[in-house]
Design a protein around this motif. Sequence first.
Motif, short mmCIF file in Angstrom:
data_model
loop_
_atom_site.label_atom_id
_atom_site.label_comp_id
_atom_site.label_asym_id
_atom_site.label_seq_id
_atom_site.Cartn_x
_atom_site.Cartn_y
_atom_site.Cartn_z
N GLU A 50 0.69 -1.11 0.15
CA GLU A 50 -0.06 -0.24 -0.29
C GLU A 50 1.22 0.89 0.32
O GLU A 50 2.25 1.58 0.54
CB GLU A 50 -1.11 -0.38 0.90
N GLU A 51 0.69 2.32 -0.93
CA GLU A 51 1.55 3.23 -0.72
C GLU A 51 1.22 3.59 0.67
O GLU A 51 2.56 4.59 0.96
CB GLU A 51 0.38 4.95 -1.90
N LYS A 52 0.55 3.75 1.69
CA LYS A 52 0.70 4.17 2.78
C LYS A 52 1.58 3.83 3.67
O LYS A 52 2.55 4.30 4.77
CB LYS A 52 -0.84 4.49 3.54
N ASP A 53 2.85 2.85 3.31
CA ASP A 53 3.63 2.02 3.63
C ASP A 53 4.94 2.49 3.21
O ASP A 53 6.26 2.36 3.66
CB ASP A 53 3.43 0.46 3.21
N TYR A 54 4.87 3.63 2.13
CA TYR A 54 6.18 3.93 1.47
C TYR A 54 7.06 4.27 1.94
O TYR A 54 8.21 4.50 1.97
CB TYR A 54 5.38 4.41 0.00
N LEU A 55 6.57 5.55 2.91
CA LEU A 55 7.52 6.55 3.50
C LEU A 55 7.76 5.34 4.86
O LEU A 55 9.52 5.71 5.26
CB LEU A 55 7.23 7.92 4.14
N GLU A 56 7.10 4.48 5.07
CA GLU A 56 8.12 3.78 6.19
C GLU A 56 8.48 2.63 6.18
O GLU A 56 9.65 2.30 6.55
CB GLU A 56 6.89 3.33 7.32
#
Lengths: 555, 135
Positions: A50-56
């Motif tokens: 998921e894109e929301k995982d990208y930064l982490e």
Amino acid sequence: MGEKTLKDEKERWENSTLKNFVAKAPERQKEFATVSQNPVSTLYTPLDFEEKDYLEKLGFPGEYPFTRGIYPNMYRGRLWTMRQYAGFGTAEQSNQRFKYLLDQGQTGLSVAFDLPTQVGYDSDHPLAEGEVGKVGVAIDSLADMEILFEGIPLDKVSTSMTINAPAAILLSMYIAVAEKQGVPRSELRGTIQNDILKEYIARGTYIFPPKPSMRLVVDTLAFCAREMPKWNPISISGYHIREAGADAVQEVAFTLADAIEYCKAAQQAGMDIDQFAPQLSFFFAAHNDLFEEVAKFRAARRLWAKIMKEKFHAQDPRSMMLRFHTQTGGSTLTAQQPDNNVVRVAIQALAAVLGGTQSLHTNSRDEALGLPTEKSVQIALRTQQIIAYESGVTNTVDPLGGSYYLEHLTDQIEKRAQEYLERIESMGSMVEAIELGYIQREIQASAYKYQKSIESGERIIVGLNKFKTEEESPQEILKVDPRLRELQIKRIQEVKQKRNNEKVNAILKKIEDVASTGENLVPYFIEAVKAYATLGEITGALRKVFGEYQQQVIF
Amino acid sequence: MEKGKVRILIAKVGLDGHDRGAKYIAQALRDKGYEVIYTGIRQTPEDIVKAAIQEDAQFVGLSLLSGAHNQLFPKVVQLLKEKGAEDIVVFGGGVIPADDIPFLKSQGIKEIFPPGTTIDEVVDFIEKTLKDAAH
């Protein structure tokens, strides 16, 4: 398209398009998995990442957690160091091979030592019989080391030395040669392997028991932190663990477990984590399962960054960067149809580059047959150069990043490796897990299963258990002259005649004394090698104090 | 002879630590029903001969990947002979170039198994040797 829609659509596709198709044309296997038993689905989609995982999880290259690479622009700046492991016979012969490799465009040296050198015996020791100059160059004293690097400017090349139990002594010889060339130790670039824990697990060239061996490692870390800022005092190696039969997950887990152990030991000796951690380097294998291997390197980088930050509270970002060398997998090469190995090595080397390696050794096609010939070594080096200059994969950072499949595998490997680390921690420490035989048994089980799958035909190895051909006539193989041992023995005798034996005996006695205190041994090794004490004499002094390791046989 | 009564010593001669193959052969032969002893790495020819006699082995399988086979394999055979144990059959495996095999066989090493050998090939060799000896 929202997430729910994608999920619904994927289910629809699975239950209609895919299901109908497979009903008519069954798949080749009931289940698919990577070499390391990571299950593989038919298709990966944004649902797996998921894109929301990208930064982490991924972030940006050159920044924590370094998943995508340790430098912001990776190979757009500088390519990896092309470093072929070489060395055989006498120091003269190896010196010739080094000069040949440098002429061919190689950018760093990597020294292979023969087994007597690796276990601290001079060539005249009875146990050296048959082994002198075989798997690497024979080094008995500084006299050999001077010949090995004759005409090679040590301020211009970086040199990696595959040496473990006596690593500090060989480093001392390198320093001595450099200083004779007028190059100060602070300017030297290179690596000593110096990773003793994996010797007990997999590689076998230990000398002393774990405790004094760890002390030698810590002495080297401290010495290099103080005096050799450009040097890597250790290369924590998963390569040999993998070659012994571990899978990719075990390779990551056991290597990082070793690394954790070294960090703890250095901290216990009073060093601050950021004082030595930036100088830690790693060494991994690259095998055939392309995506799994790329994922492995990325997972190792992310996991190490987290360990350094969360477990060791490192502040310096350089402490969190997992810098690594890669070698293609020797155990994946076949003696049958050896030219096929060129293709295997190309796939593996590509995996290393897509995984963001800092340096690379590509194996030669004939390594399952014997020592590689010059021609084979050239093809191996050319393979790297083709990837570097023709494939285009160097033009952007982490080009496979964002592949749904790759990200899924990266997560899986990290998770499974993390589970291993927790299990090891519950045993007390990595040293204890090794002493219990746990690590060796885990590797042995993987190795056995893997070999069985080849013999049953479940796993296909081209040219070995399928697509066999009549064997071509044996090709040219490099042989080492068995008379070489006599030459080495003669040189030892000459050295012992010319040197000041009183001085040698005094420094050897001093080493014995210092070995039983807590003082750093490295400066005394430097003094000893400069006086032309032999490797066997120095390790002999240490053996008296430290004793020898007796392996436990586990099978 | 029942397999369980056949004793095989798998030995790593010389200084190299590559024991993946030796351990595989040891474990796989055990799974086939033989009694197998594995010496561990870094054994001298003397250590191996002593172990073979002590363990009452009928076969000694030597593994070596460093290139020292031409010196160390014949030495094991020779030492067995000196101890009056020449009836123990010696075979070997590892990274051994094809053109060294005739020499090794002439020195009394009964068979050499190069990389890529299956366990069934080793079992066939053992069974055939036992059968020939029984005749």
